[in-house]
Design an enzyme around this catalytic site. Structure first.
Site, mmCIF file in Angstrom:
data_model
loop_
_atom_site.group_PDB
_atom_site.id
_atom_site.type_symbol
_atom_site.label_atom_id
_atom_site.label_comp_id
_atom_site.label_asym_id
_atom_site.label_seq_id
_atom_site.Cartn_x
_atom_site.Cartn_y
_atom_site.Cartn_z
ATOM 1 C CD GLU A 68 -3.033 -1.249 2.126
ATOM 2 O OE1 GLU A 68 -3.034 -0.405 3.037
ATOM 3 O OE2 GLU A 68 -3.947 -2.064 1.946
ATOM 4 C CD GLU B 228 -3.815 -6.075 3.312
ATOM 5 O OE1 GLU B 228 -4.676 -5.280 3.726
ATOM 6 O OE2 GLU B 228 -2.598 -5.929 3.478
HETATM 7 C C1 FCB Z 1 -4.822 -2.426 5.089
HETATM 8 C C2 FCB Z 1 -3.487 -2.803 5.695
HETATM 9 C C3 FCB Z 1 -3.554 -3.885 6.722
HETATM 10 C C4 FCB Z 1 -4.794 -3.778 7.572
HETATM 11 C C5 FCB Z 1 -6.017 -3.650 6.720
HETATM 12 C C6 FCB Z 1 -7.299 -3.604 7.484
HETATM 13 O O1 FCB Z 1 -4.790 -1.096 4.708
HETATM 14 O O2 FCB Z 1 -2.597 -3.215 4.694
HETATM 15 O O3 FCB Z 1 -2.370 -3.847 7.458
HETATM 16 O O4 FCB Z 1 -4.652 -2.724 8.444
HETATM 17 O O5 FCB Z 1 -5.927 -2.524 5.910
#
Ligand code: FCB
Length: 454
Positions: A166, A358
């Protein structure tokens, strides 16, 4: 009910990050990271909570890994803690720190779980922060050194590498909005940080490939797509700016399109680039655009944009959707957002391969009197997003795998332990792990390589 089959060899995984689970923040030679400093600064995190202990995973990893294996998890995405491996940002390898990941990788492989390593999930050694951090170009070289050290040691066994988690968070959330370490509110610094993060990615990719010739190397940006509230020109414009700020500013350079001209003009007009793109040196954009083997998509929600707002107000400018459900992060559940992103990444940006690195949701469900955790809202969330993933695959989007955030409840940054994203419940008093219903549901999906929709 319909049954959706996933492609053979689709990778079913789950993800965590070091600072959020490891604890042991000052053990075996680890030096502080800028997140330690930030979390230890009063007022920066909820109730002053820190990652000092977190899920104590640094010690309990064999137990966690065994639990993962019992749930048939095929791949585990985790991050390495930079200050464990190169304390104080120096050149001296801390063998005890590197050994930890070496053992973890061997353990995973023995258990039949494929490791996906993230090199930077937000732990900059404090010494490097003191030297200026990501807004400083010298941080690029330090990161490439980390990439070299880790891939040299683990590249014979780890075949999936993610340079950065990110970049938008590392740069904008941390240096412009100030909610994450180091907590700055400085536009020019944030945009310089963004450039150096991208540059460090592009420089690290060949270094990793040199040490791990069979490896797939990629990056995992977060994508929060914007949709205009109405078709009015003002709403469409607001959505375009959000998209430029959050997605195109990072994605366009990665795919060889340079920084988006409309956003350069916008930032200049706002005074956010007082010296223009002076942080860009000859050759940088080519370095950043190094072809990757895959793009990782981190996606949870979307933004509905309306009206004329400045980016500094964007946090509050998004419109709520009265017809939608929201998770406890107050994030709208919007599975079509991930579906649209997958199509865009492949058909527009031509991403050769995509992992969803994710996706997940925060719901606070805890054990009932029989010790069961009925997190049905999590199951509904995952099912709806996976249905969109399946639909995108049907369009020809090469999605190779999916990682639930997160394996277990953990330290959710400035929100401390208030947000539970795990498929496994963590009792922070006893460090007991308790799989939620979603974990068993996911096991079932994995075991059959298919999803049953309602
Ligand atoms: C993302 C992050 C991770 C976690 C999720 C909920 O932005 O990469 O570490 O905090 O959100």
């Amino acid at each position: 009910m319909a049954v959706l089959r996933f492609p053979e060899r689709f990778v079913w995984g789950t993800a965590t990050s070091a600072y959020q689970i490891e604890g042991a923040w000052d053990e075996d030679g680890r030096s502080p990271s800028h997140w330690d400093t930030f979390a230890h600064t009063p007022g920066k995190t909820r109730n002053g909570e820190t990652g000092d202990v977190a899920c104590d995973h640094y010690r309990r990893w064999p137990e966690d890994m065994a639990l993962m294996a019992s749930l048939n998890i095929q791949a585990y995405r985790f991050s390495v803690s930079w200050p464990r491996i190169l304390p104080n940002g120096g050149n001296q390898i801390n063998e005890a720190g590197l050994d930890h990941y070496d053992r973890l990788v061997d353990g995973l492989l023995e258990a039949g779980i494929r490791p996906f390593i993230t090199l930077y999930h937000w732990e900059l050694p404090q010494t490097l922060q003191d030297a200026g951090g990501w807004p400083e170009r010298s941080t690029v070289d330090h990161f490439v050194q980390l990439a070299d050290v880790v891939s040299r040691r683990l590249g014979d066994r780890v075949h999936n590498w993610i340079t950065h988690n990110e970049p938008w968070c590392t740069s904008m959330l941390s240096h412009q909005i100030g909610l994450h370490a180091p907590g700055w509110r400085n536009w020019p610094a944030a945009l310089a940080a963004a450039h150096h993060v991208l540059l460090s990615h592009g420089t690290a990719v060949p270094a990793i490939r040199a040490n791990a010739p069979q490896a797939e190397v990629g990056i995992a940006p977060n994508y929060e797509p914007a949709y205009p509230l109405t078709r009015s020109p003002e709403d469409i414009e607001a959505a375009r700016i959000w998209d430029g700020y959050y997605i195109r500013w990072f994605n366009d350079p990665l795919f060889g399109r340079h920084y988006p001209a409309d956003m350069v003009a916008y930032y200049q007009e706002k005074g956010y680039l007082p010296h223009g793109l002076n942080f860009v040196q000859p050759g940088d954009m080519e370095t950043i655009a190094v072809p990757v083997d895959f793009i990782g998509i981190n996606n949870y929600t979307r933004q509905i944009m309306s009206g004329k707002v400045s980016l500094d107000q964007f946090q509050t400018a998004a419109s709520p959707n009265p017809n939608a459900t929201y998770t406890e992060m107050n994030w709208e559940v919007y599975p079509d957002g991930l579906y649209d992103l997958l199509n865009r990444l492949h058909f527009d940006y031509q991403a050769p391969k995509i992992y969803i690195t994710e996706n997940g949701c925060s719901y606070g469900d805890g054990p009932d009197k029989n010790g069961r955790i009925h997190d049905t809202r999590r199951i509904d969330y995952l099912r709806s997003y996976l249905t969109g993933v399946h639909r995108a695959i049907g369009n020809g989007v090469p999605v190779a795998g999916y990682f639930v955030w997160s394996f277990m409840d953990n330290f959710e940054w400035s929100l401390g332990y208030s947000q539970r994203f795990g498929m496994v419940y963590v009792d922070y008093q006893t460090q007991q792990r308790l799989p939620k219903e979603s974990a068993y549901w996911y096991k079932d999906v994995i075991s059959h390589n298919q999803l049953e929709t309602m």
